[in-house]
Design an enzyme around this catalytic site. Structure first.
Site, short mmCIF file in Angstrom:
data_model
loop_
_atom_site.label_atom_id
_atom_site.label_comp_id
_atom_site.label_asym_id
_atom_site.label_seq_id
_atom_site.Cartn_x
_atom_site.Cartn_y
_atom_site.Cartn_z
N TYR A 286 0.83 -1.21 0.00
CA TYR A 286 0.00 0.00 0.00
C TYR A 286 0.86 1.25 0.00
CZ TYR A 286 -4.00 -2.92 1.25
OH TYR A 286 -4.99 -3.85 1.26
N CYS A 287 0.22 2.36 -0.30
CA CYS A 287 0.84 3.68 -0.25
C CYS A 287 1.44 3.90 1.13
CB CYS A 287 -0.24 4.73 -0.53
SG CYS A 287 0.21 6.40 -0.06
#
Lengths: 158, 76
Positions: free
Chosen positions: B13-14
């Site tokens: 994920y970011c």
């Protein structure tokens, strides 16, 4: 010249601190110069698990008992439930391959994010340099933050 | 599209895809193309933003089934 990002980490809540570090990592990846200023409860993030220095004064001794430092002790701002919520959040993060805060702190340092600790809160709470993790590069005050904030494109308070 | 290097960020994920991109692009020579594979939908907006900021060229994005292949040319 690289754009500057300054983030004040006032909170010692795991969720808020994670948000601060994610922004710091992202900004470093965008080739910005990032400084994190840790103050008040945020100091708990950069405190070692165990207090090294001698604590002077009864109030400070009580405070250091009820407000112990270290990343693994940080509570959630909501639904902490005596640490149960925190454990669940950590498990969720692990299952989602999201790096732990400990790993994130290491990455931030490798990417050149600078860590500054606030001397006023340190003095008030009886926290010494040796109680802080080695990643902390500078001890400073409000003038340092304001000086850097005027140069900063992005200034956040978390 | 042919790339000179591939970076697999599936499951991340970011901000990890751009953090890894920033690291990986250092291994490439100017003009070479990096292919980043991601299943984080945020990459569609984040990679062009990263390229604008860092002065690299966002070439294109290919959407597959739940995964994205993003091509970036190193310009500096």
């Amino acid at each position: 010249m690289a754009e500057k990002v300054n983030i004040i980490v006032f909170s010692g809540d795991l969720d808020k601190v994670l948000a601060a570090f994610n922004l710091a990592l992202g900004a470093a990846a965008m080739e910005m110069k990032v400084t994190l200023f840790f103050t008040f409860w945020g100091l708990n993030v950069i405190r070692k698990d165990k207090k090294v220095s001698r604590t002077r004064g009864i109030m400070r001794k009580i405070l250091s008992l009820v407000n112990r430092g270290g990343v693994r002790r940080l509570p959630l701002s909501r639904l902490n439930m005596g640490g149960l919520g925190r454990s669940m959040m950590k498990k969720l993060m692990e299952d989602s391959k999201i790096p732990s805060l400990e790993e994130t702190i290491k990455m931030a340092q490798q990417m050149g994010v600078e860590f500054v600790a606030c001397t006023t809160t340190m003095g008030m709470m009886g926290i010494s340099r040796e109680d802080l993790i080695p990643e902390v590069g500078r001890l400073a005050g409000v003038a340092t933050y304001l000086g850097e904030a005027t140069e900063g494109k992005i200034n956040l308070f978390i | 599209m042919k790339a000179d290097a591939i970076l697999d960020t599936l499951g991340l994920y970011c901000p990890m895809p751009i953090v890894k991109t920033a690291k990986k692009i250092k291994d490439l020579k100017i003009g070479q193309v990096l292919e980043v594979i991601s299943d984080d939908e945020g990459i569609k907006e984040d990679m062009p933003a990263w390229c604008r900021r860092t002065g690299n060229e966002f070439l294109r994005i290919e959407e597959g089934e739940g995964e994205y292949r993003v091509y970036v040319r190193k310009l500096k």
